[in-house]
Motif scaffolding. Structure first.
Motif, PDB file in Angstrom:
ATOM      1  N   PRO A   1       0.817  -1.215   0.000  1.00 22.55           N
ATOM      2  CA  PRO A   1       0.000   0.000   0.000  1.00 22.55           C
ATOM      3  C   PRO A   1       0.848   1.261   0.000  1.00 22.55           C
ATOM      4  O   PRO A   1       0.396   2.331  -0.407  1.00 22.55           O
ATOM      5  CB  PRO A   1      -0.804  -0.094   1.294  1.00 22.55           C
ATOM      6  CG  PRO A   1      -0.458  -1.393   1.930  1.00 22.55           C
ATOM      7  CD  PRO A   1       0.640  -2.042   1.188  1.00 22.55           C
ATOM      8  N   GLY A   2       2.103   1.123   0.450  1.00 23.16           N
ATOM      9  CA  GLY A   2       3.004   2.272   0.473  1.00 23.16           C
ATOM     10  C   GLY A   2       3.274   2.826  -0.915  1.00 23.16           C
ATOM     11  O   GLY A   2       3.805   3.929  -1.054  1.00 23.16           O
ATOM     12  N   PHE A   3       2.911   2.084  -1.971  1.00 24.42           N
ATOM     13  CA  PHE A   3       3.080   2.532  -3.348  1.00 24.42           C
ATOM     14  C   PHE A   3       2.537   3.946  -3.538  1.00 24.42           C
ATOM     15  O   PHE A   3       3.130   4.773  -4.218  1.00 24.42           O
ATOM     16  CB  PHE A   3       2.343   1.554  -4.276  1.00 24.42           C
ATOM     17  CG  PHE A   3       2.399   1.909  -5.736  1.00 24.42           C
ATOM     18  CD1 PHE A   3       3.582   1.767  -6.452  1.00 24.42           C
ATOM     19  CD2 PHE A   3       1.274   2.382  -6.397  1.00 24.42           C
ATOM     20  CE1 PHE A   3       3.633   2.089  -7.793  1.00 24.42           C
ATOM     21  CE2 PHE A   3       1.328   2.710  -7.744  1.00 24.42           C
ATOM     22  CZ  PHE A   3       2.503   2.568  -8.440  1.00 24.42           C
ATOM     23  N   VAL A   4       1.415   4.204  -2.868  1.00 24.92           N
ATOM     24  CA  VAL A   4       0.739   5.486  -3.023  1.00 24.92           C
ATOM     25  C   VAL A   4       1.571   6.640  -2.457  1.00 24.92           C
ATOM     26  O   VAL A   4       1.526   7.753  -2.956  1.00 24.92           O
ATOM     27  CB  VAL A   4      -0.635   5.435  -2.319  1.00 24.92           C
ATOM     28  CG1 VAL A   4      -1.372   6.743  -2.469  1.00 24.92           C
ATOM     29  CG2 VAL A   4      -1.456   4.292  -2.882  1.00 24.92           C
ATOM     30  N   PHE A   5       2.353   6.361  -1.403  1.00 23.17           N
ATOM     31  CA  PHE A   5       3.055   7.453  -0.720  1.00 23.17           C
ATOM     32  C   PHE A   5       4.531   7.560  -1.104  1.00 23.17           C
ATOM     33  O   PHE A   5       5.197   8.497  -0.691  1.00 23.17           O
ATOM     34  CB  PHE A   5       2.927   7.272   0.806  1.00 23.17           C
ATOM     35  CG  PHE A   5       1.518   7.173   1.259  1.00 23.17           C
ATOM     36  CD1 PHE A   5       0.696   8.296   1.259  1.00 23.17           C
ATOM     37  CD2 PHE A   5       0.984   5.960   1.667  1.00 23.17           C
ATOM     38  CE1 PHE A   5      -0.625   8.222   1.657  1.00 23.17           C
ATOM     39  CE2 PHE A   5      -0.338   5.869   2.075  1.00 23.17           C
ATOM     40  CZ  PHE A   5      -1.141   7.003   2.065  1.00 23.17           C
TER      41      PHE A   5
ATOM     42  N   SER B   1       4.541  11.367  -6.583  1.00 24.84           N
ATOM     43  CA  SER B   1       4.768  12.553  -7.411  1.00 24.84           C
ATOM     44  C   SER B   1       3.682  12.702  -8.468  1.00 24.84           C
ATOM     45  O   SER B   1       3.244  13.809  -8.770  1.00 24.84           O
ATOM     46  CB  SER B   1       6.149  12.488  -8.063  1.00 24.84           C
ATOM     47  OG  SER B   1       6.234  11.387  -8.932  1.00 24.84           O
ATOM     48  N   ALA B   2       3.223  11.573  -9.008  1.00 24.58           N
ATOM     49  CA  ALA B   2       2.171  11.644 -10.029  1.00 24.58           C
ATOM     50  C   ALA B   2       0.845  12.078  -9.413  1.00 24.58           C
ATOM     51  O   ALA B   2       0.097  12.857 -10.015  1.00 24.58           O
ATOM     52  CB  ALA B   2       2.025  10.298 -10.729  1.00 24.58           C
ATOM     53  N   ILE B   3       0.558  11.580  -8.207  1.00 25.89           N
ATOM     54  CA  ILE B   3      -0.675  11.988  -7.522  1.00 25.89           C
ATOM     55  C   ILE B   3      -0.628  13.488  -7.229  1.00 25.89           C
ATOM     56  O   ILE B   3      -1.593  14.219  -7.469  1.00 25.89           O
ATOM     57  CB  ILE B   3      -0.859  11.196  -6.210  1.00 25.89           C
ATOM     58  CG1 ILE B   3      -1.121   9.722  -6.517  1.00 25.89           C
ATOM     59  CG2 ILE B   3      -2.007  11.768  -5.382  1.00 25.89           C
ATOM     60  CD1 ILE B   3      -1.177   8.838  -5.289  1.00 25.89           C
ATOM     61  N   TYR B   4       0.522  13.937  -6.743  1.00 24.13           N
ATOM     62  CA  TYR B   4       0.694  15.362  -6.453  1.00 24.13           C
ATOM     63  C   TYR B   4       0.439  16.208  -7.706  1.00 24.13           C
ATOM     64  O   TYR B   4      -0.322  17.180  -7.672  1.00 24.13           O
ATOM     65  CB  TYR B   4       2.114  15.594  -5.921  1.00 24.13           C
ATOM     66  CG  TYR B   4       2.466  17.037  -5.678  1.00 24.13           C
ATOM     67  CD1 TYR B   4       2.052  17.693  -4.526  1.00 24.13           C
ATOM     68  CD2 TYR B   4       3.218  17.746  -6.619  1.00 24.13           C
ATOM     69  CE1 TYR B   4       2.378  19.016  -4.317  1.00 24.13           C
ATOM     70  CE2 TYR B   4       3.552  19.070  -6.419  1.00 24.13           C
ATOM     71  CZ  TYR B   4       3.129  19.710  -5.263  1.00 24.13           C
ATOM     72  OH  TYR B   4       3.440  21.016  -5.063  1.00 24.13           O
ATOM     73  N   GLY B   5       1.060  15.807  -8.811  1.00 29.19           N
ATOM     74  CA  GLY B   5       0.888  16.555 -10.058  1.00 29.19           C
ATOM     75  C   GLY B   5      -0.557  16.575 -10.522  1.00 29.19           C
ATOM     76  O   GLY B   5      -1.070  17.605 -10.969  1.00 29.19           O
TER      77      GLY B   5
ATOM     78  N   SER C   1       7.684  24.521  -6.410  1.00 29.37           N
ATOM     79  CA  SER C   1       7.460  25.569  -7.401  1.00 29.37           C
ATOM     80  C   SER C   1       6.477  25.112  -8.467  1.00 29.37           C
ATOM     81  O   SER C   1       6.549  24.002  -8.965  1.00 29.37           O
ATOM     82  CB  SER C   1       8.782  25.945  -8.071  1.00 29.37           C
ATOM     83  OG  SER C   1       8.519  26.755  -9.191  1.00 29.37           O
ATOM     84  N   LEU C   2       5.552  26.018  -8.825  1.00 29.57           N
ATOM     85  CA  LEU C   2       4.580  25.704  -9.869  1.00 29.57           C
ATOM     86  C   LEU C   2       5.186  25.869 -11.257  1.00 29.57           C
ATOM     87  O   LEU C   2       4.570  25.511 -12.253  1.00 29.57           O
ATOM     88  CB  LEU C   2       3.354  26.612  -9.737  1.00 29.57           C
ATOM     89  CG  LEU C   2       2.590  26.496  -8.423  1.00 29.57           C
ATOM     90  CD1 LEU C   2       1.436  27.494  -8.407  1.00 29.57           C
ATOM     91  CD2 LEU C   2       2.053  25.092  -8.235  1.00 29.57           C
ATOM     92  N   PHE C   3       6.390  26.461 -11.328  1.00 26.07           N
ATOM     93  CA  PHE C   3       7.044  26.642 -12.622  1.00 26.07           C
ATOM     94  C   PHE C   3       7.846  25.405 -13.027  1.00 26.07           C
ATOM     95  O   PHE C   3       8.316  25.304 -14.143  1.00 26.07           O
ATOM     96  CB  PHE C   3       8.002  27.841 -12.585  1.00 26.07           C
ATOM     97  CG  PHE C   3       7.316  29.173 -12.668  1.00 26.07           C
ATOM     98  CD1 PHE C   3       5.929  29.268 -12.722  1.00 26.07           C
ATOM     99  CD2 PHE C   3       8.062  30.342 -12.708  1.00 26.07           C
ATOM    100  CE1 PHE C   3       5.303  30.485 -12.801  1.00 26.07           C
ATOM    101  CE2 PHE C   3       7.437  31.579 -12.789  1.00 26.07           C
ATOM    102  CZ  PHE C   3       6.064  31.651 -12.835  1.00 26.07           C
ATOM    103  N   MET C   4       8.044  24.479 -12.097  1.00 28.11           N
ATOM    104  CA  MET C   4       8.902  23.339 -12.393  1.00 28.11           C
ATOM    105  C   MET C   4       8.134  22.271 -13.163  1.00 28.11           C
ATOM    106  O   MET C   4       6.936  22.103 -12.984  1.00 28.11           O
ATOM    107  CB  MET C   4       9.433  22.721 -11.093  1.00 28.11           C
ATOM    108  CG  MET C   4      10.441  23.596 -10.377  1.00 28.11           C
ATOM    109  SD  MET C   4      11.906  23.922 -11.364  1.00 28.11           S
ATOM    110  CE  MET C   4      12.909  22.512 -10.895  1.00 28.11           C
ATOM    111  N   PRO C   5       8.848  21.539 -14.038  1.00 31.07           N
ATOM    112  CA  PRO C   5       8.211  20.416 -14.714  1.00 31.07           C
ATOM    113  C   PRO C   5       7.736  19.383 -13.696  1.00 31.07           C
ATOM    114  O   PRO C   5       8.379  19.181 -12.663  1.00 31.07           O
ATOM    115  CB  PRO C   5       9.318  19.826 -15.574  1.00 31.07           C
ATOM    116  CG  PRO C   5      10.422  20.808 -15.581  1.00 31.07           C
ATOM    117  CD  PRO C   5      10.264  21.696 -14.395  1.00 31.07           C
ATOM    118  N   ALA C   6       6.610  18.750 -13.980  1.00 34.04           N
ATOM    119  CA  ALA C   6       6.067  17.723 -13.099  1.00 34.04           C
ATOM    120  C   ALA C   6       5.431  16.660 -13.986  1.00 34.04           C
ATOM    121  O   ALA C   6       5.712  16.599 -15.187  1.00 34.04           O
ATOM    122  CB  ALA C   6       5.047  18.344 -12.156  1.00 34.04           C
ATOM    123  N   SER C   7       4.585  15.819 -13.410  1.00 33.80           N
ATOM    124  CA  SER C   7       3.831  14.885 -14.241  1.00 33.80           C
ATOM    125  C   SER C   7       2.558  14.505 -13.519  1.00 33.80           C
ATOM    126  O   SER C   7       2.489  14.561 -12.294  1.00 33.80           O
ATOM    127  CB  SER C   7       4.655  13.641 -14.534  1.00 33.80           C
ATOM    128  OG  SER C   7       4.896  12.948 -13.337  1.00 33.80           O
TER     129      SER C   7
END
Lengths: 349, 303
Positions: free
Chosen positions: B46-50, B65-69, B250-256
């Motif tokens: 379940p830790g996959f999510v975090f 990181s994907a959930i955050y994005g 930062s909202l200017f940084m690349p994410a996914s």
């Protein structure tokens, strides 16, 4: 009566010719998108000559491996070669079909195409984020004649998984122990945090960001750099000579590669020996099952590949791909003869 | 009337079957996602999510990181689109003369028909350069020093990243929100307005005290539909978000986002764990969408 006879005769003839043409099946392949333009070109020419249709779907290397493993296609294609262990497990053969080259492209004010000299070490450290400005002394030392501005470096990479990334990161892994240890090679990687990175979608995305972001550096397939007039750089060969990307330097890399000692042709052509070998070239591979259910069809497929090796070189160069050297073709032909079977019988005589 | 009763029972059975079918399809989707992602799910638990790691080379995967994005880009989209969409809808339905409201309404409906990949390309080739020159350089000079929100704008002014993705998403969900809210306003009978004006209310009071409260459910529903599209949108985001699997303030940084990661990496993924992790991401998106939608509905019910 005569008329009726001729009608019957001609319709029988038509039926006969129809069944003959129905016998030439469609050959289905799927996989890597990088060689798609040349496979499509070869298929078009081959159909003109023989009437046999090759249907190639560019669904990505991973897709190609999955499809051929599931036997939903007649051949798969991948930019990332499978290792010997996996080939044995899936009972497949693998052979290189055609090659391409990767070139670094930049956007630095005042620098003309082909003017800037880079070494693999410097390229790796730029991508690692250890070199952050274009006028870093390690770059100016390589280029004493150039006026390089104090411009921050933006590192552009593919944001989609790609064979180009696989081969580019393989080259950096060979050059830089730090890259090899901390980052590694794959179709998609975790890019170093120290560098200011930008991800572009496809070759077009990378080209777009490099083209309009001052201070950017990226990597694209040679054909793409050439057709879009991007500012490519020189790169030092494994022997330390600075080279411009060209068909000659790509072919030198292909000729100097050690295919003989690569089981399953699992060989990445990066950083090959030879003063004139462009350091970032890569083959793309075809995958087939060793045991073929339909011997006749398997022969048709191999006929197409053989035709492509023999007659497709010029077409390949026209699209900025590099044909396989003859020595490699001979080795591949031996593999076909030895390993392709149907009901225990070899197929290719 | 036996035939009418028979018709009733057939109709009942047909609609009942349809309803059950939806559930079966849903369960089928979940089961196949669990099956495809089992390799990764059993490896990381379940830790996959975090887990904030996405390293295909070493087969280390986590969805954080994907959930955050996904959440941040959708939040930006909603924060922009809801007020603008609501304002546009009110203007079109209540304030604008016919000769303005008709063409504008039509244009908004056409906007909803534009394929998402067109938004992505437009975002990459037109919006991103303009955003970089027109806003990001200014923000770097003037906003970065601000307390609390300054670090949002501290990044390379390259025109792509989380904020750009959120803004492009807001354009995409704007037509849905506007059209649904406008249609809801139009269904309010005119006597309601006349009565309100009759007791001496100003247009502002009529709109904010009478009309908007009466379409509250429809407006929230429109917002939820928009949010659903924003959470799942793939290609438009893939073009402008920059494809970096890490969490940055930062909202200017690349994410996914989850969907952009799946779309961009699935085709070339050659390693089984990588593929499985991508399918698990799909499951995470499925569950995440349920949670967000459920929470939005609960919020609606409580008020």
């Amino acid at each position: 009566m005569k008329l009726l006879k001729s009608i019957v005769m001609s319709s029988m003839l038509a039926a006969a010719s129809f069944s003959a043409s129905a016998k030439t099946e469609v050959i289905n392949g799927a996989g890597a998108s990088f060689p798609h333009p040349i496979y499509a070109k070869w298929a078009e020419e081959y159909q003109k000559e023989t009437g046999i249709r090759i249907n190639y779907q560019a669904i990505g290397s991973g897709g190609g491996i999955r499809q051929i493993t599931a036997k939903t296609v007649d051949f798969g294609a991948s930019d990332a070669p499978l290792n010997e262990e996996r080939l044995d497990k899936e009972e497949m053969i693998q052979f290189p079909m055609v090659m391409g080259a990767i070139v670094p492209v930049i956007n630095v004010p005042g620098i003309e195409p082909g003017a800037l000299k880079l070494t693999g070490e410097v390229l790796a450290d730029i991508y690692l984020g250890k070199i952050k400005k274009w006028n870093d002394e390690r770059i100016t030392a390589l280029n004493p004649d150039l006026e390089i501005p104090a411009q921050a470096i933006y590192v552009v990479h593919r944001s989609d998984g790609s064979g180009t990334t696989y081969n580019f990161t393989d080259y950096l892994s060979q050059i830089s122990p730090e890259w090899s240890e901390n980052i590694g090679r794959n179709t998609d990687i975790t890019w170093p945090k120290a560098a200011t990175t930008i991800g572009g979608n496809g070759n077009a995305g990378v080209a777009n960001f490099v083209g309009r972001t001052r201070g950017a550096i990226g990597y694209v397939e040679y054909a793409f750099a050439k057709q879009n007039d991007l500012t490519y750089t020189q790169l030092a060969s494994a022997d330390g000579k600075f080279l411009k990307p060209s068909m000659e330097t790509f072919q030198a890399a292909a000729a100097n590669a050690d295919w003989q000692n690569a089981p399953g042709f699992e060989l990445l052509l990066n950083n090959q020996p030879g003063a004139d070998s462009w350091p970032m070239t890569a083959a793309t591979f075809i995958l087939m099952h060793k045991d073929q259910a339909d011997a006749e069809k398997a022969e048709q497929i191999i006929d197409f590949f053989e035709w492509s090796y023999e007659n497709g070189g010029e077409l390949a160069e026209g699209l900025d791909y590099i044909p396989m050297p003859e020595s490699v073709v001979n080795m591949v032909e031996n593999v076909w003869k030895e390993d392709l079977t149907s009901n225990g019988q070899t197929i290719i005589k | 009337m036996p035939s009418a009763i028979k018709g009733d029972s057939i109709f009942y059975r047909l609609s009942f079957t349809s309803a059950i079918l939806i559930f079966l399809v849903l369960i089928g989707i979940i089961l196949s996602l669990i099956d495809g992602g089992w390799l990764a799910l059993s490896e990381f638990g379940p830790g996959f999510v975090f887990r904030n790691v996405w390293d295909p080379v070493n087969s280390e995967f986590g969805a954080a990181s994907a959930i955050y994005g996904t959440l941040v880009s959708s939040l930006i989209a909603i924060v922009i689109a809801i007020p603008v969409g609501l304002g546009t809808a009110v203007f079109l339905a209540e304030l604008a003369p016919d000769w303005i409201s008709r063409p504008v309404s039509m244009a908004i409906e056409l906007l909803a028909a534009v394929p998402s990949i067109i938004y992505g390309m437009w975002g990459l080739f037109v919006f991103a350069p303009w955003f970089s020159e027109g806003f990001q350089f200014w923000a770097l000079e003037n906003l970065v020093g601000l307390p609390l929100i300054g670090h949002w704008f501290d990044g390379p002014p390259i025109g792509i990243g989380l904020l750009t993705a959120g803004i492009i998403l807001s354009f995409m969900i704007l037509p849905i929100i506007t059209a649904l809210t406008r249609d809801a306003l139009k269904t309010i009978p005119n006597v309601v307005r006349e009565a309100a004006y009759g007791v001496g209310a100003t247009p502002y009071e009529v709109i904010t005290r009478v009309l908007l409260p009466s379409i509250k459910n429809a407006a929230v529903g429109a917002g939820i539909l928009g949010l659903g599209r924003a959470l799942g949108e793939t290609m438009a985001v893939a073009f402008v978000i920059g494809g970096a699997n890490r969490i940055e303030t930062s909202l200017f940084m690349p994410a996914s986002s989850i969907s952009s990661t799946i779309a961009q990496q699935f085709n070339e993924a050659t390693n089984e764990m990588h593929i499985s992790a991508l399918i698990s991401l799909g499951l995470v998106l499925f569950v995440l969408t349920f949670i967000v939608m459920g929470a939005a509905r609960l919020l609606l019910r409580k008020r």
